[in-house]
Write a protein that holds these residues in place. Structure first.
Motif, PDB file in Angstrom:
ATOM      1  N   UNK A  99       0.850  -1.189   0.000  1.00  0.00           N
ATOM      2  CA  UNK A  99       0.000   0.000   0.000  1.00  0.00           C
ATOM      3  C   UNK A  99       0.885   1.238   0.000  1.00  0.00           C
ATOM      4  N   UNK A 100       0.564   2.162  -0.884  1.00  0.00           N
ATOM      5  CA  UNK A 100       1.279   3.436  -0.955  1.00  0.00           C
ATOM      6  C   UNK A 100       0.425   4.496  -0.277  1.00  0.00           C
ATOM      7  N   UNK A 101       0.978   5.183   0.732  1.00  0.00           N
ATOM      8  CA  UNK A 101       0.224   6.167   1.490  1.00  0.00           C
ATOM      9  C   UNK A 101      -0.335   7.290   0.608  1.00  0.00           C
ATOM     10  N   UNK A 102       0.322   7.571  -0.491  1.00  0.00           N
ATOM     11  CA  UNK A 102      -0.053   8.724  -1.310  1.00  0.00           C
ATOM     12  C   UNK A 102      -0.660   8.349  -2.665  1.00  0.00           C
ATOM     13  N   UNK A 103      -1.004   7.078  -2.815  1.00  0.00           N
ATOM     14  CA  UNK A 103      -1.710   6.618  -4.024  1.00  0.00           C
ATOM     15  C   UNK A 103      -3.214   6.761  -3.795  1.00  0.00           C
ATOM     16  N   UNK A 104      -3.959   7.359  -4.726  1.00  0.00           N
ATOM     17  CA  UNK A 104      -5.415   7.450  -4.552  1.00  0.00           C
ATOM     18  C   UNK A 104      -6.032   6.078  -4.298  1.00  0.00           C
ATOM     19  N   UNK A 116     -20.460  10.334  -5.877  1.00  0.00           N
ATOM     20  CA  UNK A 116     -20.744  11.111  -7.091  1.00  0.00           C
ATOM     21  C   UNK A 116     -19.998  12.447  -7.061  1.00  0.00           C
ATOM     22  N   UNK A 117     -18.696  12.357  -6.924  1.00  0.00           N
ATOM     23  CA  UNK A 117     -17.849  13.548  -6.874  1.00  0.00           C
ATOM     24  C   UNK A 117     -16.463  13.115  -7.331  1.00  0.00           C
ATOM     25  N   UNK A 118     -15.982  13.690  -8.406  1.00  0.00           N
ATOM     26  CA  UNK A 118     -14.709  13.261  -8.981  1.00  0.00           C
ATOM     27  C   UNK A 118     -13.527  13.458  -8.027  1.00  0.00           C
ATOM     28  N   UNK A 119     -13.719  14.297  -6.997  1.00  0.00           N
ATOM     29  CA  UNK A 119     -12.641  14.514  -6.041  1.00  0.00           C
ATOM     30  C   UNK A 119     -12.324  13.269  -5.224  1.00  0.00           C
ATOM     31  N   UNK A 120     -13.210  12.275  -5.280  1.00  0.00           N
ATOM     32  CA  UNK A 120     -12.928  11.026  -4.582  1.00  0.00           C
ATOM     33  C   UNK A 120     -11.642  10.387  -5.106  1.00  0.00           C
ATOM     34  N   UNK A 121     -11.297  10.708  -6.376  1.00  0.00           N
ATOM     35  CA  UNK A 121     -10.091  10.144  -6.983  1.00  0.00           C
ATOM     36  C   UNK A 121      -8.808  10.768  -6.446  1.00  0.00           C
ATOM     37  N   UNK A 122      -8.950  11.743  -5.554  1.00  0.00           N
ATOM     38  CA  UNK A 122      -7.777  12.375  -4.949  1.00  0.00           C
ATOM     39  C   UNK A 122      -7.471  11.847  -3.550  1.00  0.00           C
ATOM     40  N   UNK A 123      -8.424  11.141  -2.961  1.00  0.00           N
ATOM     41  CA  UNK A 123      -8.292  10.726  -1.561  1.00  0.00           C
ATOM     42  C   UNK A 123      -7.299   9.576  -1.425  1.00  0.00           C
ATOM     43  N   UNK A 124      -6.334   9.759  -0.531  1.00  0.00           N
ATOM     44  CA  UNK A 124      -5.278   8.760  -0.304  1.00  0.00           C
ATOM     45  C   UNK A 124      -5.373   8.185   1.108  1.00  0.00           C
ATOM     46  N   UNK A 125      -4.597   7.145   1.356  1.00  0.00           N
ATOM     47  CA  UNK A 125      -4.541   6.557   2.695  1.00  0.00           C
ATOM     48  C   UNK A 125      -4.017   7.570   3.712  1.00  0.00           C
TER      49      UNK A 125
END
Length: 460
Positions: A99-104, A116-125
């Motif tokens: 697991x990479x802490x900074x990978x979405x 339903x929000x494209x910002x979900x693709x920015x959330x990381x561990x």
């Protein structure tokens, strides 16, 4: 009466330990008093010094209606202390390179997690572990999970993030989350009485929750895993975990260091921040890791001095369990603890149950008139509790009178208007319920409950 030898040995050991350590003597003296004053039926506590468990104590009742006592084997709800165990388990996956802490996280999930929000693709561990992912604590009942701000922008406590992260861990490991944690955390640390899922021994060992008047409310017997909140454990088991956490056992040094390094400030103060899965305090008296647990009528707390490896841990089966955290910290490890002020849990006030009793005897109109004549004095939280208890008792008119008083005394509180709206909705007055939910939302734009209730009411 002649004591059995093994009991005599335990007694002498406890007396000797109390004499050697002033903190133990203070805790043993003060805990029964604090429990009595705050109406806390049951409590278990542990003191760790120099990275070693030096004392545990079990007090009061597991169930106040049956008189069943709390013992060392009693299982408590870890509530949000679950998150620290979950974070530790996830960081082991980081150490393994899985697991990479900074990978979405969506890269691992392969989807948008039904958000339903494209910002979900920015959330990381890293964002989830530091509560900066942008999620609310929990999605509205029956509603969809939303993102409240740009991920990574600031702190907002969220259980939803940990649930999402646990789904990622399940995909990585190919196993259910509790099974993974059992193998990665519980078994290596000898935690034989802990689980994120319901286990048969809990039938007889798990405590019952108690409301702020000390009456049993219910026991949480839910099945299924929630990485943010469903851990049940004993004082001995969680002490083992806390010692391992302070020692860095099972984690690479760099990962351990990152866990206890500030990732985001919780407010404008530089003294309280969040690391990876754990709260942090940076004060003149030391650097501390801490966390609290709150599941309504079940509360718990720990603070650990990261340099001296001293810690206090306690579990309660009471709504009032966190009202004594300041005194527990003073007795056990001393020092400055701004997190207690940040959490802002109200000290127990015996005037609150006295007012409720008066309302039950004489009705809200008469009792509140007397309360006003005496100069009031109770906090917003205390009055709100009384209002909700009356609602539960189906004394809706009395509840409305209490909550209207609270709204008059604390008109800038969104929570007060939300509660009053709920009472009027219970009464069947949709117009006033809508008006007060809208007022609550104006004062607190992040009140998701008001949004959901308004949609229901306006839909009608």
């Amino acid at each position: 009466m002649k004591l059995p030898i093994f009991l005599l040995g335990l007694l002498l050991s406890a007396i000797s330990l109390s004499a050697q350590d002033p903190a133990v003597a203070k805790l043993e003296k003060d805990i029964p008093v604090l429990m009595n004053e705050a109406i806390i039926p049951g409590l278990a506590a542990a003191l760790i010094k120099d990275g070693k468990l030096v004392w545990t104590g079990s007090y009061g009742l597991s169930n106040s209606s049956t008189g069943k006592p709390v013992t060392a084997a009693t299982v408590f709800e870890a509530a949000s202390l679950s998150k620290v165990v979950a974070a530790y388990g996830v960081l082991k996956l980081v150490d393994e390179g899985r697991l990479n802490l900074d990978q979405p996280l969506t890269k691992y999930l392969g989807n948008n997690y039904e958000v339903e929000d494209e910002r979900v693709r920015l959330i990381t561990a890293r964002m989830v572990l530091s509560h900066s992912g942008g999620y609310p604590n929990w999605r509205p009942e029956g509603g969809k999970l939303t993102i409240l701000f740009q991920p990574g922008e600031r702190f907002r406590y969220s259980g939803e993030g940990f649930v999402m992260l646990s789904k990622v861990a399940e995909l990585i490991t190919g196993t259910e989350f509790n099974t993974y944690i059992k193998k990665a955390v519980f078994e290596p640390l000898g935690m034989t009485s802990s689980s994120f899922n319901w286990e048969p021994p809990f039938d007889s060992l798990l405590v019952y929750r108690h409301d702020w008047l000390g009456k049993p409310s219910r026991r949480w017997e839910g099945h299924g895993v929630n990485a943010a909140a469903s851990l049940r454990t004993t004082i001995g088991d969680y002490s083992k975990f806390l010692i391992a956490l302070m020692d860095g056992k099972g984690l690479k040094p760099a990962t351990w260091q990152a866990m206890f390094s500030p990732q985001v400030k919780v407010n404008d103060s530089s003294q309280v921040s969040w690391g990876l899965g754990v709260g942090l305090e940076n004060t003149p008296t030391g650097k501390y890791a801490w966390h609290w647990g709150d599941q309504g009528d079940s509360k718990c707390y720990f603070t650990a001095d990261l340099e001296k490896k001293n810690a206090i841990l306690y579990f309660t089966n009471s709504y009032n369990g966190l009202s004594i955290s300041d005194e527990m910290l003073k007795d056990a490890i001393g020092g400055q603890h701004p997190a207690v002020n940040w959490l802002a849990y109200t000290k127990f006030d015996p005037a609150a149950p006295a007012l409720l009793t008066d309302i039950e005897k004489r009705g809200a109109a008469v009792a509140l008139r007397t309360y006003n004549e005496k100069g009031k004095g109770l906090t917003e939280a205390h009055i709100n509790m009384i209002g909700y208890l009356l609602l539960r008792q189906k004394k809706v008119d009395d509840a409305i009178a209490v909550l209207e008083l609270n709204a008059a005394d604390f008109p800038r509180s969104g929570n007060v208007w939300d509660s009053l709206a709920e009472a009027w909705m219970e009464k069947g007055n949709s117009a006033l319920a809508i008006e007060y939910y809208q007022k609550s939302l104006t004062l607190d734009p992040q009140n998701n409950n008001a949004v959901v209730q308004l949609k229901k009411l306006q839909g009608k």
